[in-house]
Design an enzyme around this catalytic site. Structure first.
Site, PDB file in Angstrom:
ATOM      1  N   HIS A  25      86.695 -54.290  14.892  1.00 56.37           N
ATOM      2  CA  HIS A  25      85.312 -54.269  15.183  1.00 56.37           C
ATOM      3  C   HIS A  25      84.508 -53.945  14.119  1.00 56.37           C
ATOM      4  O   HIS A  25      84.558 -53.434  13.315  1.00 56.37           O
ATOM      5  CB  HIS A  25      84.822 -53.307  16.552  1.00 56.37           C
ATOM      6  CG  HIS A  25      84.956 -51.966  15.969  1.00 56.37           C
ATOM      7  ND1 HIS A  25      83.888 -51.266  15.776  1.00 56.37           N
ATOM      8  CD2 HIS A  25      85.997 -50.888  15.850  1.00 56.37           C
ATOM      9  CE1 HIS A  25      83.828 -50.133  15.260  1.00 56.37           C
ATOM     10  NE2 HIS A  25      85.175 -49.776  15.449  1.00 56.37           N
ATOM     11  N   CYS A  26      83.266 -54.561  14.315  1.00 57.12           N
ATOM     12  CA  CYS A  26      82.087 -54.396  13.418  1.00 57.12           C
ATOM     13  C   CYS A  26      80.839 -53.524  13.989  1.00 57.12           C
ATOM     14  O   CYS A  26      81.266 -52.673  14.837  1.00 57.12           O
ATOM     15  CB  CYS A  26      81.522 -55.599  12.708  1.00 57.12           C
ATOM     16  SG  CYS A  26      80.717 -56.751  13.953  1.00 57.12           S
ATOM     17  N   ALA A  27      79.801 -53.785  13.491  1.00 56.80           N
ATOM     18  CA  ALA A  27      78.744 -52.885  13.889  1.00 56.80           C
ATOM     19  C   ALA A  27      78.306 -53.209  15.631  1.00 56.80           C
ATOM     20  O   ALA A  27      78.036 -52.299  16.192  1.00 56.80           O
ATOM     21  CB  ALA A  27      77.277 -52.857  13.174  1.00 56.80           C
TER      22      ALA A  27
END
Length: 457
Positions: A25-27
């Site tokens: 996942h990213c932000a």
């Protein structure tokens, strides 16, 4: 929302844990590499509590939750599909980048490679850009004496990132190309060695020419450059990998780094470095001619098309070009990208006020605010692209704002920041602000005039 319950439902709607090749996942988003995307129930996923949108791009199926929420969902989701919370702890997570790249076309793969190299470096360049902005204000409004201790030290702080930029790129690029990161940093150090004339901030100084076996080597450093070190570290990684195949294991630790540094050092100063400098100068010159000749028309086109380019993933490659532009007075591309981003927020806000769909209204407001802060995925994929015409409205607003910032020659002192945070690195905050208002206002009006069709349930 019940994060564990949402995670459990996701696994089922994605076709089961065996259909998830890798997950991270990213932000704002879950980033998943899926074995068979036909097994995904995309419509049902978009109806889950907390989901702001879902789409497939750059070899990944991405589910938008937003900042903070995505971490909590992944805490439960990761173990369910065999992905560790720490990338280093699990092969399924470690291989995510390779798995995603394997599903990309060559252009997208190239763009992703540049993104992986430059995204970790952005904080250093942003900090330097903000310091440059502060110094500019100090100098313009005579807040402090330019020869005072505080001004001199802040000037040192602001230029440091660009002086050692080849070292930062060398480290990051070596990691991406499969080489030893510290050898990559050493190569960057060679290219910024004190024996080489530092071109950063110098205009009239001429470097010495060193005689090397009858060849003249210009003793000019590569501080602040991008393309020369990228090419050199790529060569270094290939050399290192080649040496490791032929050097016996017993002496690999000693001989491979020794040979890699020697051969790459010569290649850097004799061939690849000068060639990369020529390519970098040529690229910035061509962009400069387009910028000076086409002017606002270039801003109109780039501002209108940027969000479409984002859909392809190719925009990741722009970081390298923008970093190169910082050597010639400022980054004039970033303000154009910023206009496109805030315009996406404006179109989303227009949807928020007019829509009668409860879930869309819940998504639109935070997505619009997020776009104003430079994070556009929730706005693009969760609202505007979903209804299509708001995306066109955003393109119109981005085009108008892009034309204005080019007309007024707004530039930035860094890369990576758009939207409201870019005020910190904008060289002309007033005209940048006017450009934002034009982009947002234009996108709101265009979206309302175009309208859209939606299911109000």
């Amino acid at each position: 929302m019940n994060h564990k319950e949402v995670a459990e439902q996701l696994v089922s709607l994605l076709g089961g844990k065996d259909n998830v090749v890798s997950a991270t996942h990213c932000a704002t988003r879950l980033r998943l590499v899926i074995d068979d995307e036909s097994q995904i129930d995309k419509a049902a996923i978009e109806e889950l509590d907390g989901v702001k949108g879902a789409f497939s791009s750059s070899g990944q199926f991405q589910i938008i939750f937003g900042t903070g929420t995505v971490n909590k969902v992944f805490t439960h989701f990761g173990p369910m599909v065999g992905a560790s919370l720490e990338e280093e702890e699990n092969d399924k997570s470690v291989s995510h980048k390779d798995a995603a790249k394997s599903k990309m076309n060559p252009l997208a793969r190239f763009a992703r490679t540049l993104s992986n190299i430059f995204v970790p470096i952005i904080p250093a360049i942003v900090a330097a850009g903000m310091l440059m902005g502060l110094l500019g204000l100090m100098n313009t409004y005579n807040w402090v004496d330019p020869e005072s201790g505080i001004f001199v030290m802040l000037d040192m702080f602001s230029s440091a990132s660009f002086i050692i930029l080849p070292i930062l790129i060398g480290f990051s690029a070596a990691k991406e190309f499969g080489g030893n990161t510290y050898l990559g940093a050493v190569i960057g150090g060679i290219m910024t060695h004190p024996n080489l004339l530092n071109p950063w901030g110098l205009s009239d100084a001429k470097p010495e020419t060193l005689d090397f076996l009858g060849f003249g080597v210009e003793m000019l450093g590569y501080q602040g450059t991008v393309i020369p070190v990228l090419l050199t570290v790529y060569v270094m990684a290939k050399m290192e990998q080649g040496f490791r195949k032929i050097v016996p294991n017993a002496i690999d630790l000693l001989l491979t780094p020794f040979l890699t540094v020697i051969f790459t050092g010569f290649v850097a100063l004799l061939v690849v470095g000068p060639l990369g400098r020529t390519l970098g100068n040529g690229l910035t010159s061509v962009l400069g001619v387009v910028y000076d000749t086409a002017g606002p028309i270039a801003g109109l086109i780039f501002g209108g098309l940027y969000s479409t380019i984002v859909l392809t993933g190719v925009h990741h490659s722009f970081h390298a070009i923008e970093a190169e532009l910082l050597n010639v007075g400022g980054n004039y591309l970033l303000p154009i990208w910023a206009m496109a981003n805030v315009a996406q927020g404006g179109a989303t806000i227009a949807v928020f006020f007019k829509t009668k769909n409860k879930k869309t209204k819940e998504i639109a407001l935070p997505a619009g605010i997020s776009a104003f802060l430079g994070i556009t995925e929730p706005a693009i994929f969760g609202v505007n692209l979903k209804y299509r015409r708001p995306f066109i409205g955003a393109a119109i607003g981005g085009a108008l704002g892009g034309a204005y910032v080019v007309f007024t020659k707004v530039m930035a002192n860094g890369i990576g920041l758009t939207g409201l945070p870019m005020f910190a690195i904008a060289q002309d905050p007033i005209n940048y602000g006017i450009g934002c208002l034009i982009a947002i206002g234009g996108s709101i009006i265009a979206t309302l005039l175009l309208g859209w069709n939606e299911d109000t349930k």
